[in-house]
Design an enzyme around this catalytic site. Sequence first.
Site, PDB file in Angstrom:
ATOM      1  N   HIS A 492       0.957  -1.284  -0.075  1.00 19.42           N
ATOM      2  CA  HIS A 492       0.034   0.014  -0.122  1.00 19.42           C
ATOM      3  C   HIS A 492       0.745   1.343  -0.012  1.00 19.42           C
ATOM      4  O   HIS A 492       0.449   2.331  -0.259  1.00 19.42           O
ATOM      5  CB  HIS A 492      -0.954  -0.045   1.145  1.00 19.42           C
ATOM      6  CG  HIS A 492      -2.171   0.487   1.056  1.00 19.42           C
ATOM      7  ND1 HIS A 492      -2.708   1.674  -0.155  1.00 19.42           N
ATOM      8  CD2 HIS A 492      -3.448   0.576   1.522  1.00 19.42           C
ATOM      9  CE1 HIS A 492      -3.678   1.834   0.018  1.00 19.42           C
ATOM     10  NE2 HIS A 492      -4.203   1.258   1.003  1.00 19.42           N
ATOM     11  N   ASP A 496      -2.230   2.259  -4.717  1.00 18.75           N
ATOM     12  CA  ASP A 496      -3.517   2.533  -3.981  1.00 18.75           C
ATOM     13  C   ASP A 496      -4.299   1.633  -4.224  1.00 18.75           C
ATOM     14  O   ASP A 496      -4.572   0.784  -4.908  1.00 18.75           O
ATOM     15  CB  ASP A 496      -4.008   3.941  -4.501  1.00 18.75           C
ATOM     16  CG  ASP A 496      -2.816   5.077  -4.140  1.00 18.75           C
ATOM     17  OD1 ASP A 496      -2.207   5.061  -2.962  1.00 18.75           O
ATOM     18  OD2 ASP A 496      -2.850   6.148  -5.024  1.00 18.75           O
TER      19      ASP A 496
END
Length: 521
Positions: A492, A496
């Site tokens: 992450h 995204d």
Amino acid sequence: MTTEVRVPMLGESVTEATVATWFKKPGDSVAVDEMLCELETDKVTVEVPSPAAGKLADIVAQEGETVGVDALLANIAEAGDAGATTPEKRPSEAKKTEEASKGSDEAPASGGGGSTDVMVPTLGESVSEATVASWFKKVGDTVAQDEMLCELETDKVSVEVPAPTAGTLSEILAEEGSTVQAGGKLGVISGGDAKPAPAQKTESAPEGTQYSTPEAGNGGPGKDIEDAPSAKKAMAEKGLSRDQVTGSGKDGRVMKEDVAKAAASATSAPAAAPEAKQAPRAPVPADDAAREERVKMTRLRQTIARRLKDAQNTAAILTTYNEVDMTETMALRSQYKDLFEKKHGVRLGFMSFFTKACCHALKEVPEVNAEIDGTEIVYKNFVHMGIAAGTPQGLVVPVIRDADSMSFAEIEKAINEKGKRARDGKLSMAEMQGGTFTISNGGVYGSLMSSPILNPPQSGILGMHKIQDRPMVVNGEIKIRPMMYLALSYDHRIVDGKGAVTFLVRVKEALEDPRRLLMDL
């Protein structure tokens, strides 16, 4: 006549290095390609092999000195030159004859009863030691030249050691289970040509590649991060373990200054809570203990365990899920599998469809195919696809290079060939490194759903699962469809949620309508 040993090319934008360690000293005999010293840059550690056989006449750049590209490190004199004619002694021989004490190491005529050392071959860049896994011969056995004597196990690959000459295995110096250093002595063969056995060079990583541990799939080891030799020495001196030091080098590589910071931090905060360790094992009743079996973890399994934890500690791992209707893919495979096998000589499986679908999706969402290097994002304009394979030794991930430019048949052939080599333990380090994305198929073992763990420094891994018939609503009607759950684990920090979901949806669309792959849609 002397041969110069110079600093090799250190990689793009790297102009200097520090001499970390000399493995030889002046007067030592060296073989061609035998490792002489180790250089340390701010990115990688580089081992310098000997360009010629002979004697190390002198060392120009001492340990700790900074040298530039092509700088002179040392000189090697030919064995016949003055001052370099004293044959190398064998300090590790169990019996030193009077000739050996005088330094005699000349080979007698063939069949004259001489002896030849069996040496540990070069284990590859950044690998300095191995464990003797098994001996195929015992003392007193007759061996032929190139016949396999023993197998060594590193945390990366298994290496078979062939006999350097024909004769009788007269001595085994490293028993099974013992740890040996690169260039160390394993045994002695008598009755053959007594020529010194040069270090055998195994297939190693391409030039410029430093991190070369097998790349994991679902639960496999990540990329090998070799800490700086000076950092290892400093950690030993200060009594620090590797997990107490945070690396600031490439991919978390520990440098010497990182050890100094960790030591200072430990001194300034003596009251800090000690690091959590594995809880001690509770006492086991005697009758239970008698039925237990203790087996030492292999180097590969130890590496897998360490890398799994490193991956969780480093990346911000998140998993997103979807499901795919495999009806169209299964129908297309069923329709053409016989014709495909007849023409290409290989069966048409599901892995080529998934590989093609992932390559297609990675073009649209390139961050899933990228990696973080310090404060930079490195985008890859190619796809080196890692395909996880279970073996008796553990999970390994051979890499299919430039999979995005390969046909279905080429992908299937590559997967079959590397899968067989993986099961036979014949994969080289070069075949298990450099992957940019990984596919792990837990469905072959019956897994319905799981969350795969990332392969640092990769930013994405796709988990495939079991195909199972389930009732689905199709155009307002309930239909029985062959469904598969898909799981994408991603970092992450770089990917995204929108990009991860988009990637998984594109894979789903390509598999539910395989014609999209042909039309590049």
